[in-house]
Design a protein around this motif. Structure first.
Motif, PDB file in Angstrom:
ATOM      1  N   MET A  93       0.832  -1.195   0.000  1.00  0.00           N
ATOM      2  CA  MET A  93       0.000   0.000   0.000  1.00  0.00           C
ATOM      3  C   MET A  93       0.863   1.240   0.000  1.00  0.00           C
ATOM      4  O   MET A  93       2.052   1.178   0.258  1.00  0.00           O
ATOM      5  CB  MET A  93      -0.929  -0.003   1.220  1.00  0.00           C
ATOM      6  CG  MET A  93      -0.250   0.343   2.551  1.00  0.00           C
ATOM      7  SD  MET A  93       1.081  -0.728   3.111  1.00  0.00           S
ATOM      8  CE  MET A  93       0.206  -2.166   3.581  1.00  0.00           C
ATOM      9  N   ASP A  94       0.239   2.387  -0.287  1.00  0.00           N
ATOM     10  CA  ASP A  94       0.942   3.658  -0.234  1.00  0.00           C
ATOM     11  C   ASP A  94       0.977   4.197   1.192  1.00  0.00           C
ATOM     12  O   ASP A  94       1.969   4.747   1.626  1.00  0.00           O
ATOM     13  CB  ASP A  94       0.292   4.663  -1.186  1.00  0.00           C
ATOM     14  CG  ASP A  94       1.163   5.871  -1.420  1.00  0.00           C
ATOM     15  OD1 ASP A  94       2.381   5.691  -1.623  1.00  0.00           O
ATOM     16  OD2 ASP A  94       0.642   6.992  -1.386  1.00  0.00           O
ATOM     17  N   SER A  95      -0.129   4.040   1.935  1.00  0.00           N
ATOM     18  CA  SER A  95      -0.139   4.421   3.347  1.00  0.00           C
ATOM     19  C   SER A  95      -0.942   3.388   4.132  1.00  0.00           C
ATOM     20  O   SER A  95      -1.817   2.713   3.585  1.00  0.00           O
ATOM     21  CB  SER A  95      -0.698   5.829   3.545  1.00  0.00           C
ATOM     22  OG  SER A  95      -2.044   5.900   3.154  1.00  0.00           O
ATOM     23  N   PHE A  96      -0.652   3.283   5.434  1.00  0.00           N
ATOM     24  CA  PHE A  96      -1.172   2.204   6.262  1.00  0.00           C
ATOM     25  C   PHE A  96      -1.648   2.770   7.590  1.00  0.00           C
ATOM     26  O   PHE A  96      -0.899   3.460   8.275  1.00  0.00           O
ATOM     27  CB  PHE A  96      -0.054   1.200   6.491  1.00  0.00           C
ATOM     28  CG  PHE A  96      -0.469  -0.166   6.962  1.00  0.00           C
ATOM     29  CD1 PHE A  96       0.506  -1.067   7.338  1.00  0.00           C
ATOM     30  CD2 PHE A  96      -1.786  -0.566   7.043  1.00  0.00           C
ATOM     31  CE1 PHE A  96       0.173  -2.346   7.768  1.00  0.00           C
ATOM     32  CE2 PHE A  96      -2.138  -1.826   7.471  1.00  0.00           C
ATOM     33  CZ  PHE A  96      -1.150  -2.723   7.834  1.00  0.00           C
ATOM     34  N   VAL A  97      -2.890   2.463   7.961  1.00  0.00           N
ATOM     35  CA  VAL A  97      -3.458   2.906   9.230  1.00  0.00           C
ATOM     36  C   VAL A  97      -4.019   1.681   9.941  1.00  0.00           C
ATOM     37  O   VAL A  97      -4.788   0.919   9.345  1.00  0.00           O
ATOM     38  CB  VAL A  97      -4.602   3.930   9.018  1.00  0.00           C
ATOM     39  CG1 VAL A  97      -5.243   4.316  10.337  1.00  0.00           C
ATOM     40  CG2 VAL A  97      -4.105   5.150   8.264  1.00  0.00           C
ATOM     41  N   ILE A  98      -3.629   1.492  11.192  1.00  0.00           N
ATOM     42  CA  ILE A  98      -4.202   0.429  12.014  1.00  0.00           C
ATOM     43  C   ILE A  98      -4.745   1.074  13.280  1.00  0.00           C
ATOM     44  O   ILE A  98      -3.992   1.647  14.062  1.00  0.00           O
ATOM     45  CB  ILE A  98      -3.172  -0.650  12.396  1.00  0.00           C
ATOM     46  CG1 ILE A  98      -2.505  -1.244  11.152  1.00  0.00           C
ATOM     47  CG2 ILE A  98      -3.851  -1.747  13.222  1.00  0.00           C
ATOM     48  CD1 ILE A  98      -1.409  -2.243  11.463  1.00  0.00           C
ATOM     49  N   ASP A  99      -6.055   0.982  13.472  1.00  0.00           N
ATOM     50  CA  ASP A  99      -6.662   1.512  14.689  1.00  0.00           C
ATOM     51  C   ASP A  99      -6.348   0.595  15.861  1.00  0.00           C
ATOM     52  O   ASP A  99      -6.102  -0.606  15.681  1.00  0.00           O
ATOM     53  CB  ASP A  99      -8.185   1.606  14.534  1.00  0.00           C
ATOM     54  CG  ASP A  99      -8.613   2.669  13.530  1.00  0.00           C
ATOM     55  OD1 ASP A  99      -7.777   3.522  13.158  1.00  0.00           O
ATOM     56  OD2 ASP A  99      -9.791   2.649  13.126  1.00  0.00           O
ATOM     57  N   GLN A 100      -6.388   1.145  17.063  1.00  0.00           N
ATOM     58  CA  GLN A 100      -6.186   0.349  18.263  1.00  0.00           C
ATOM     59  C   GLN A 100      -7.223  -0.768  18.290  1.00  0.00           C
ATOM     60  O   GLN A 100      -8.419  -0.525  18.099  1.00  0.00           O
ATOM     61  CB  GLN A 100      -6.326   1.208  19.512  1.00  0.00           C
ATOM     62  CG  GLN A 100      -6.031   0.455  20.782  1.00  0.00           C
ATOM     63  CD  GLN A 100      -6.001   1.365  21.997  1.00  0.00           C
ATOM     64  OE1 GLN A 100      -6.112   2.576  21.883  1.00  0.00           O
ATOM     65  NE2 GLN A 100      -5.856   0.777  23.155  1.00  0.00           N
ATOM     66  N   GLY A 101      -6.756  -1.994  18.479  1.00  0.00           N
ATOM     67  CA  GLY A 101      -7.636  -3.156  18.458  1.00  0.00           C
ATOM     68  C   GLY A 101      -7.597  -3.893  17.133  1.00  0.00           C
ATOM     69  O   GLY A 101      -7.963  -5.059  17.051  1.00  0.00           O
ATOM     70  N   GLY A 102      -7.155  -3.225  16.065  1.00  0.00           N
ATOM     71  CA  GLY A 102      -7.036  -3.869  14.760  1.00  0.00           C
ATOM     72  C   GLY A 102      -5.884  -4.858  14.760  1.00  0.00           C
ATOM     73  O   GLY A 102      -4.906  -4.692  15.488  1.00  0.00           O
ATOM     74  N   ILE A 103      -5.998  -5.899  13.935  1.00  0.00           N
ATOM     75  CA  ILE A 103      -4.967  -6.949  13.900  1.00  0.00           C
ATOM     76  C   ILE A 103      -4.451  -7.101  12.468  1.00  0.00           C
ATOM     77  O   ILE A 103      -5.231  -7.206  11.518  1.00  0.00           O
ATOM     78  CB  ILE A 103      -5.546  -8.294  14.378  1.00  0.00           C
ATOM     79  CG1 ILE A 103      -5.999  -8.173  15.837  1.00  0.00           C
ATOM     80  CG2 ILE A 103      -4.516  -9.417  14.224  1.00  0.00           C
ATOM     81  CD1 ILE A 103      -6.761  -9.380  16.342  1.00  0.00           C
ATOM     82  N   PHE A 104      -3.126  -7.112  12.344  1.00  0.00           N
ATOM     83  CA  PHE A 104      -2.463  -7.383  11.061  1.00  0.00           C
ATOM     84  C   PHE A 104      -1.408  -8.443  11.294  1.00  0.00           C
ATOM     85  O   PHE A 104      -0.552  -8.288  12.154  1.00  0.00           O
ATOM     86  CB  PHE A 104      -1.827  -6.110  10.506  1.00  0.00           C
ATOM     87  CG  PHE A 104      -0.955  -6.355   9.296  1.00  0.00           C
ATOM     88  CD1 PHE A 104       0.413  -6.174   9.369  1.00  0.00           C
ATOM     89  CD2 PHE A 104      -1.501  -6.787   8.099  1.00  0.00           C
ATOM     90  CE1 PHE A 104       1.218  -6.412   8.260  1.00  0.00           C
ATOM     91  CE2 PHE A 104      -0.714  -7.023   6.990  1.00  0.00           C
ATOM     92  CZ  PHE A 104       0.652  -6.835   7.067  1.00  0.00           C
ATOM     93  N   GLU A 105      -1.481  -9.530  10.527  1.00  0.00           N
ATOM     94  CA  GLU A 105      -0.484 -10.587  10.591  1.00  0.00           C
ATOM     95  C   GLU A 105       0.021 -10.824   9.177  1.00  0.00           C
ATOM     96  O   GLU A 105      -0.740 -11.287   8.316  1.00  0.00           O
ATOM     97  CB  GLU A 105      -1.094 -11.878  11.146  1.00  0.00           C
ATOM     98  CG  GLU A 105      -1.592 -11.737  12.567  1.00  0.00           C
ATOM     99  CD  GLU A 105      -2.350 -12.959  13.062  1.00  0.00           C
ATOM    100  OE1 GLU A 105      -2.678 -12.969  14.254  1.00  0.00           O
ATOM    101  OE2 GLU A 105      -2.636 -13.875  12.269  1.00  0.00           O
ATOM    102  N   GLY A 106       1.266 -10.463   8.922  1.00  0.00           N
ATOM    103  CA  GLY A 106       1.829 -10.632   7.591  1.00  0.00           C
ATOM    104  C   GLY A 106       2.973  -9.672   7.360  1.00  0.00           C
ATOM    105  O   GLY A 106       3.496  -9.072   8.291  1.00  0.00           O
TER     106      GLY A 106
END
Length: 127
Positions: A93-106
């Motif tokens: 991606m060009d920009s990345f936002v993860i809110d508190q509680g969001g999960i990203f594995e990779g």
């Protein structure tokens, strides 16, 4: 979901009681509240709602994940994982936002759309 980069025009909604298998190709924007298995190519924005489950590789302008996505994603703009969202797969991606509680594995690869590249290997679990 009051993001300014959000949906310009919503063309397709996959409802909560719908399951689709196969390839989706659209030049508009799409919202998924049901289940999609396969591949999604969208030149507009893609939103996976809180009840949405996607088992697919995704290409879209901006991707918002409030539900569950399993697969690789490519956003020419912003990838946004909301507080209840979960993404398991590689992301470009060009920009990345993860809110508190969001999960990203990779693994993420940021900046490809703008000509910069900085590969990031990460697992983020915000609770």
């Amino acid at each position: 979901m009051k993001n300014k980069k959000q949906l310009d025009k919503l063309d397709t909604v996959i409802g909560v009681s719908t399951t689709m298998e196969g390839s989706i190709q659209t030049e508009g924007s799409i919202r998924i509240e049901g289940k999609v298995i396969g591949e999604i190519n969208c030149t507009g924005d893609l939103t996976v709602g809180i009840d949405g489950v996607v088992e697919a590789n995704i290409r879209a302008r901006n991707i918002i994940v409030a539900g569950i996505v399993t697969g690789d994603v490519q956003a020419s703009g912003t990838l946004h994982i909301e507080e209840k969202g979960k993404l398991q797969g590689n992301a470009q991606m060009d920009s990345f936002v993860i809110d508190q509680g969001g999960i990203f594995e990779g693994q993420s690869n940021m900046g490809k759309a703008s000509g910069h590249s900085s590969e990031k290997k990460m697992e983020v679990v915000a609770e």
